[in-house]
Scaffold this motif. Structure first.
Motif, PDB file in Angstrom:
ATOM      1  N   THR A 168       9.819  39.817  39.908  1.00 30.31           N
ATOM      2  CA  THR A 168       9.419  39.205  38.644  1.00 30.31           C
ATOM      3  C   THR A 168      10.444  38.132  38.289  1.00 30.31           C
ATOM      4  OG1 THR A 168       8.789  39.669  36.354  1.00 30.31           O
ATOM      5  CG2 THR A 168      10.636  40.937  37.237  1.00 30.31           C
ATOM      6  N   PHE A 169      10.523  37.757  37.021  1.00 34.09           N
ATOM      7  CA  PHE A 169      11.443  36.696  36.601  1.00 34.09           C
ATOM      8  C   PHE A 169      12.330  37.185  35.467  1.00 34.09           C
ATOM      9  CE2 PHE A 169       7.693  34.653  38.368  1.00 34.09           C
ATOM     10  CZ  PHE A 169       8.262  33.758  39.264  1.00 34.09           C
ATOM     11  N   TYR A 170      13.517  36.587  35.372  1.00 32.81           N
ATOM     12  CA  TYR A 170      14.409  36.912  34.264  1.00 32.81           C
ATOM     13  C   TYR A 170      14.755  35.650  33.485  1.00 32.81           C
ATOM     14  CZ  TYR A 170      18.452  35.060  36.900  1.00 32.81           C
ATOM     15  OH  TYR A 170      19.327  34.247  37.575  1.00 32.81           O
ATOM     16  N   HIS A 171      15.073  35.855  32.198  1.00 29.32           N
ATOM     17  CA  HIS A 171      15.489  34.768  31.307  1.00 29.32           C
ATOM     18  C   HIS A 171      16.658  35.269  30.469  1.00 29.32           C
ATOM     19  CE1 HIS A 171      11.219  34.040  32.215  1.00 29.32           C
ATOM     20  NE2 HIS A 171      11.542  32.763  32.182  1.00 29.32           N
ATOM     21  N   LEU A 172      17.725  34.508  30.438  1.00 27.63           N
ATOM     22  CA  LEU A 172      18.928  34.894  29.702  1.00 27.63           C
ATOM     23  C   LEU A 172      19.311  33.800  28.711  1.00 27.63           C
ATOM     24  CD1 LEU A 172      21.188  36.054  32.692  1.00 27.63           C
ATOM     25  CD2 LEU A 172      19.451  37.386  31.503  1.00 27.63           C
ATOM     26  N   THR A 173      19.731  34.213  27.532  1.00 24.17           N
ATOM     27  CA  THR A 173      20.300  33.311  26.538  1.00 24.17           C
ATOM     28  C   THR A 173      21.522  34.005  25.968  1.00 24.17           C
ATOM     29  OG1 THR A 173      18.139  32.384  25.954  1.00 24.17           O
ATOM     30  CG2 THR A 173      19.907  32.120  24.354  1.00 24.17           C
ATOM     31  N   TYR A 174      22.666  33.333  26.021  1.00 26.74           N
ATOM     32  CA  TYR A 174      23.878  33.977  25.529  1.00 26.74           C
ATOM     33  C   TYR A 174      24.891  32.947  25.050  1.00 26.74           C
ATOM     34  CZ  TYR A 174      25.467  32.946  30.327  1.00 26.74           C
ATOM     35  OH  TYR A 174      25.779  32.333  31.523  1.00 26.74           O
ATOM     36  N   GLU A 175      25.733  33.367  24.113  1.00 26.49           N
ATOM     37  CA  GLU A 175      26.730  32.485  23.527  1.00 26.49           C
ATOM     38  C   GLU A 175      28.089  32.724  24.182  1.00 26.49           C
ATOM     39  OE1 GLU A 175      28.511  31.295  19.125  1.00 26.49           O
ATOM     40  OE2 GLU A 175      27.816  33.324  19.545  1.00 26.49           O
ATOM     41  N   HIS A 176      28.523  31.753  24.955  1.00 24.34           N
ATOM     42  CA  HIS A 176      29.808  31.864  25.640  1.00 24.34           C
ATOM     43  C   HIS A 176      30.265  30.469  26.066  1.00 24.34           C
ATOM     44  CE1 HIS A 176      32.753  33.170  28.735  1.00 24.34           C
ATOM     45  NE2 HIS A 176      32.871  34.220  27.938  1.00 24.34           N
ATOM     46  N   PRO A 177      31.570  30.214  26.072  1.00 21.12           N
ATOM     47  CA  PRO A 177      32.041  28.867  26.441  1.00 21.12           C
ATOM     48  C   PRO A 177      31.714  28.462  27.871  1.00 21.12           C
ATOM     49  CG  PRO A 177      33.750  30.096  25.285  1.00 21.12           C
ATOM     50  CD  PRO A 177      32.664  31.070  25.607  1.00 21.12           C
ATOM     51  N   SER A 201      19.768  30.670  31.372  1.00 24.34           N
ATOM     52  CA  SER A 201      19.514  30.719  32.812  1.00 24.34           C
ATOM     53  C   SER A 201      18.270  31.541  33.078  1.00 24.34           C
ATOM     54  CB  SER A 201      20.708  31.317  33.572  1.00 24.34           C
ATOM     55  OG  SER A 201      20.898  32.677  33.245  1.00 24.34           O
ATOM     56  N   GLU A 202      17.646  31.296  34.209  1.00 27.00           N
ATOM     57  CA  GLU A 202      16.451  32.037  34.598  1.00 27.00           C
ATOM     58  C   GLU A 202      16.363  32.061  36.105  1.00 27.00           C
ATOM     59  OE1 GLU A 202      13.060  28.584  34.299  1.00 27.00           O
ATOM     60  OE2 GLU A 202      13.609  29.629  32.461  1.00 27.00           O
ATOM     61  N   GLY A 203      15.577  32.985  36.613  1.00 28.85           N
ATOM     62  CA  GLY A 203      15.420  33.102  38.056  1.00 28.85           C
ATOM     63  C   GLY A 203      14.486  34.234  38.411  1.00 28.85           C
ATOM     64  N   ALA A 204      14.363  34.494  39.698  1.00 28.63           N
ATOM     65  CA  ALA A 204      13.490  35.555  40.204  1.00 28.63           C
ATOM     66  C   ALA A 204      14.316  36.762  40.609  1.00 28.63           C
ATOM     67  CB  ALA A 204      12.686  35.045  41.398  1.00 28.63           C
ATOM     68  N   VAL A 205      13.797  37.949  40.296  1.00 31.21           N
ATOM     69  CA  VAL A 205      14.472  39.186  40.680  1.00 31.21           C
ATOM     70  C   VAL A 205      13.484  40.343  40.551  1.00 31.21           C
ATOM     71  CG1 VAL A 205      15.319  39.755  38.356  1.00 31.21           C
ATOM     72  CG2 VAL A 205      16.613  40.517  40.357  1.00 31.21           C
ATOM     73  N   ILE A 214      13.965  40.742  31.530  1.00 27.50           N
ATOM     74  CA  ILE A 214      13.535  40.828  32.922  1.00 27.50           C
ATOM     75  C   ILE A 214      12.117  41.377  32.945  1.00 27.50           C
ATOM     76  CG2 ILE A 214      13.947  41.811  35.211  1.00 27.50           C
ATOM     77  CD1 ILE A 214      16.880  42.088  34.525  1.00 27.50           C
ATOM     78  N   GLY A 215      11.174  40.540  33.337  1.00 30.43           N
ATOM     79  CA  GLY A 215       9.790  40.981  33.454  1.00 30.43           C
ATOM     80  C   GLY A 215       9.221  41.591  32.187  1.00 30.43           C
ATOM     81  N   GLY A 216       9.653  41.108  31.034  1.00 30.74           N
ATOM     82  CA  GLY A 216       9.144  41.620  29.762  1.00 30.74           C
ATOM     83  C   GLY A 216       9.994  42.684  29.115  1.00 30.74           C
ATOM     84  N   GLU A 217      10.946  43.262  29.853  1.00 25.21           N
ATOM     85  CA  GLU A 217      11.866  44.239  29.267  1.00 25.21           C
ATOM     86  C   GLU A 217      13.071  43.475  28.703  1.00 25.21           C
ATOM     87  OE1 GLU A 217       9.728  46.129  29.534  1.00 25.21           O
ATOM     88  OE2 GLU A 217       9.312  47.038  31.451  1.00 25.21           O
TER      89      GLU A 217
END
Length: 344
Positions: A52-61, A45-49, A205-208
């Motif tokens: 800046t922008f965030y990007h998430l990758t995670y393993e879950h059903p 998932s990704e979005g604005a916050v 989030i924004g490079g962090e």
């Protein structure tokens, strides 16, 4: 056929033995908390916050977006200088000096880093940042008299929180958590994922960044560090190196993207030294910090940009939990001081 089975009685037991072995392996792996990785389980998932922008990758059903959004909203409602209804905005306008649990937690960490860096990290520096044309207000280049007057509003040790109330020595002082909020936001999302039993994830989030476990290839996460190329439009993503991380957080601070050039050709960087009131002038071009939490990495990365290379090395002797990848200029060359393992 029956006669053959009588001759070889082990043959009819073979399918049951196979099923028993498979069931036992699955039960053991489940007991150990190990779930086979399948691409169908990886969520993105990704979005604005936070501007800046965030990007998430995670393993879950299942997709955990609702809880993730709630965590980010809580951070925004507490720490944002751009949200007029946030706790921080009300404190800064002296409308309501009551803090909340999140603000107190971040403030305590900020004070800890300020003490460790002899005030290089200072959440009260916003008036100077704004005066130099950065931050949440636009400003023009200040003269020395303006800088001196604004320094009266700066001082990390002149603000405290007592009994849930923010105490300021001077009413015009403001708190700015911009150099720690993105990292704290990463930690907040990571906490949500861990609460749901997620063991393998990357939050950015924004490079962090916060990472844990393994990526979808079953290996440690590979996180790039950009070359410190002057790039105010953020279009150059050439990498200096790649770090392999797991169970760690990483933040980078640099002056190579957030700066402006004056009419006489002088470059003004966004990192302001709280002690002098002026933009820093030293050899560090970017500071990448690896730490147990992203808020801590975020704050120390900013601190090292303020302090410079030699003072940063002195702080690292006391802060054993930190690792760094510092890029600095020496003459016409860029060099690296690193205490973190790079990817092969």
């Amino acid at each position: 056929m029956i006669d053959k089975l009588k001759e070889k009685p082990w043959m009819w037991r073979l399918p049951f033995l196979v099923l028993l072995i498979l069931f036992s392996v699955f039960a053991i792996r489940r007991h150990q908390g190990v779930t086979p990785i399948t691409k169908a389980q990886w969520q993105h998932s990704e979005g604005a916050v936070f501007g800046t922008f965030y990007h998430l990758t995670y393993e879950h059903p299942t997709i955990l977006q609702t809880d993730i959004d709630q965590a980010l909203e809580m951070v925004n409602n507490s720490l944002s200088m751009f949200n007029p209804k946030s706790t921080l905005s009300k404190v800064n306008s002296n409308e309501d000096l009551h803090s909340d649990a999140m603000l107190e937690s971040v403030f305590a960490l900020a004070q800890k880093v300020s003490r460790a860096t002899d005030g290089a990290f200072d959440v009260t520096v916003a008036p100077l940042v704004n005066a130099w044309g950065f931050g949440f207000k636009n400003g023009a280049m200040p003269d020395s008299a303006t800088v001196d007057s604004l320094r009266a509003l700066v001082g990390w040790n002149r603000v405290s929180i007592e009994g849930g109330i923010v105490k300021k020595e001077v009413p015009g002082m403001v708190l700015d958590f911009s150099a720690i909020a993105k990292g704290y936001g990463c930690d907040a999302v990571a906490s949500v994922l861990r609460h749901h039993g997620v063991r393998n994830f990357m939050v950015e989030i924004g490079g962090e960044v916060v990472v844990d476990g393994m990526n979808d290839k079953g290996k440690a996460w590979r996180i790039g560090v950009n070359k410190p190329i002057e790039d105010s439009l953020c279009v150059n993503n050439e990498l200096e190196t790649v770090l392999e991380l797991s169970g760690k957080a990483m933040a980078t601070s640099g002056n190579y993207r957030n700066f402006y050039v004056t009419e006489d050709g002088r470059k003004v960087a966004h990192t302001i030294d709280p002690h002098t009131g002026y933009p820093v002038q030293h050899s560090i071009l970017s500071a990448t910090v690896v730490a147990p939490t992203c808020a801590e990495a975020d704050a120390f990365a900013t601190s090292f940009m303020v302090m410079g290379l030699e003072k940063a090395k002195e702080v690292l002797k006391q802060q054993k939990q930190l690792q760094v990848f510092l890029i600095y200029a020496e003459g016409d060359e860029n060099k690296v001081y690193s205490t973190v393992d790079e990817a092969k």
